[in-house]
Scaffold this active site. Structure first.
Site: not given
Length: 524
Positions: A23, A25, A27-28, A138
């Site tokens: 996956g 997101g 940030m990376g 988060d």
């Protein structure tokens, strides 16, 4: 869900062979990988535009060092990281099981017992994370994995580094998901600090989602949700019993009105889950699906696509999580018990065994007796079977013994910060595990020509200068049990703020001013 490696994805990072893309997101990207030892791990690769930013790398390194001190209890253990690699990457434990977000999407809200066990697991993780000086920032259903052995929280340790490097975010962009952000996250100009209380707020929203299938502040858009968080009370319809009261407190607008993660645990462990007609506890309250929610931060299970589902009853999951709670020597006052008075390790102030259930100072309610697994692990540390960090509570640093055998304090990340407690009767020698120092010396007291008592590395022989009493001395500000360390001949270990070093001070009538937390760093 397997996404397959894309054109341009690296085949290897450091010593890790990348197998699949799990996956991505803000940030990376996250990859499934194989370690040099053959272990399956999850590798999070920081996005390319941060690779040449020295500020980000510095913050990334600092946050990873803190994250490594978080015990692998209800969290995905941080295994490795390389902030200097191009691109930087972080390696964590590969966790089987769907995310809470995927489970609720596929099978609906959890039953009462499942919600309670999940709430305990996430509160445990936050207690450990906050105890290591880390803020998640988060926490959301996509970052809560329902693994067969219990709840695991992922993706802590680098959000702060990313958010602090503000020029790499768009105007008014925040790290996190709006529906799980505390009010202070939306109002940085208010002067309210973003601290552990923001994670507690997110815990409340996550528990509300698990119980009802909706966010307590759900709106038609991120902006609408943010306004509801700032101005409206949460909608907790469908959440009943003591858990509702805890969630309501966690969702308070003012951070000062929220309980700490430790207080959440105390409340959860004294409140049995209730089953209402609207929310029956199913026979399988947590049922891991074949694959993880890779698109939202989960990791796929082994054997994805087999169609086989492993099921745990809500009661079993609760039992597993609570058993896990008491096996950490980092943050549970219930492990050794005792109050603020100095008592020998393993007994309480009134002479009763520690297992009798001491009172936590945070909530003022009795903590449960430790399970055999928790007692065994703690005793293993105190029997010289596990490596430890000696964390100086008052300055938030760790002892280290470099090659020159002069005791210092540092960030606890190098081999010179590892020690083992070697029992000598009811006292201990404190042995360094630094491989760069010949014969692995022990801490000892050295008196100089002016009569000043300092701590140095000396040969590991039980003498009046090398044997120390380790006594409970209350709790630190992170909810961890604290200890004083005293040499009966020369005095107590104290931090000298003027000289920026530890020394041995003759013990008088004044209370001990410097205490230490024992941080478990694994078996020898």
């Amino acid at each position: 869900m397997s996404h397959g490696l894309r054109a341009g994805d690296p085949a290897r990072l450091g010593g890790y062979e990348l197998l699949d893309r799990l996956g991505e997101g803000g940030m990376g990207s996250v990859f499934l990988a194989r370690s040099p030892q053959g272990r399956r791990v999850a590798v999070k690769v920081v996005r390319a535009d941060l690779s040449h930013d020295d500020e980000f790398r510095g913050r990334f390194r600092s946050e990873v060092n803190r994250a490594r001190q978080v015990p692998p209890f209800c969290t995905a253990e941080v295994l490795d990281a390389d902030p200097d690699h191009d691109p930087p990457y972080l390696v964590v434990e590969y966790v089987e099981g769907p995310s809470l977000a995927q489970f609720v999407r596929d099978q609906g809200p959890l039953g009462a017992a499942g919600v309670h066990s999940m709430a305990v697991g996430v509160a445990t993780a936050l207690t450990a994370i906050h105890g290591a000086g880390v803020i998640h920032r988060d926490l959301k259903p996509a970052n809560v994995l329902l693994a067969p052995g219990g709840v695991k929280v992922i993706d802590f340790g680098i959000a702060r580094a990313f958010e602090a490097t503000s020029r790499h975010t768009r105007t008014n962009q925040l790290v996190g998901t709006a529906a799980y952000m505390a009010p202070e996250r939306f109002e940085p100009a208010s002067g309210q600090p973003v601290g552990p209380a923001a994670d507690v707020f997110a815990w409340g929203a996550v528990v509300g989602y698990a119980a009802t299938g909706r966010n307590p502040f759900g709106g038609n858009s991120a902006t609408d949700t943010a306004m509801r968080i700032l101005t409206q009370p949460p909608d907790l319809t469908g959440l009943d019993g003591p858990l509702r009261e805890l969630v309501g407190r966690a969702l308070a607008k003012n951070p000062a009105d929220r309980p700490t993660a430790r207080e959440l645990l105390d409340g959860l462990l004294t409140a049995a889950p209730s089953t209402s007609p609207a929310q029956p506890a199913p026979a399988a309250a947590v049922s891991p699906a074949p694959t993880g929610a890779a698109g939202d931060g989960g990791y796929p299970t082994d054997g994805a696509g087999s169609g086989r589902r492993r099921r745990l009853t809500g009661l079993a999951v609760t039992a597993v999580v609570i058993a896990a709670l008491v096996s950490s020597a980092l943050f549970g006052p219930q492990l050794l018990g005792g109050g603020a008075d100095r008592d020998p390790v393993g007994s309480t102030g009134n002479g009763t065994p520690a297992a009798d259930g001491p009172t936590s100072p945070a909530a003022g309610t009795p903590s449960p007796s430790p399970s055999p697994s928790g007692t065994d692990r703690t005793r293993a540390m105190l029997s010289g079977e596990r490596r430890v960090l000696l964390h100086v509570v008052q300055i938030d640093r760790d002892l280290s013994l470099p090659f020159d055998r002069t005791l210092r304090v540092g960030d606890g990340t190098g081999p010179d910060a590892l020690f083992v407690l070697d029992p000598v009767g009811v006292d201990y020698m404190i042995k360094s595990l630094n491989p760069d120092v010949a014969h692995q010396p022990c801490l000892g007291v050295k008196i100089d020509s002016a009569g000043y008592a300092s701590l140095v590395g000396v040969d590991c022989q039980p003498t009046p200068a090398t044997v120390f009493d380790i006594s409970r001395d209350g709790w630190d500000d992170k909810g961890r049990l604290a200890y004083s360390i005293i040499n009966e001949t020369y005095g107590v270990l104290e931090w000298n703020a003027d000289e920026k070093r530890l020394h041995v001070q003759e013990q008088g009538d004044a209370p001990v001013g410097t205490t230490f937390s024992l941080v478990d760093r694994g078996a020898l």
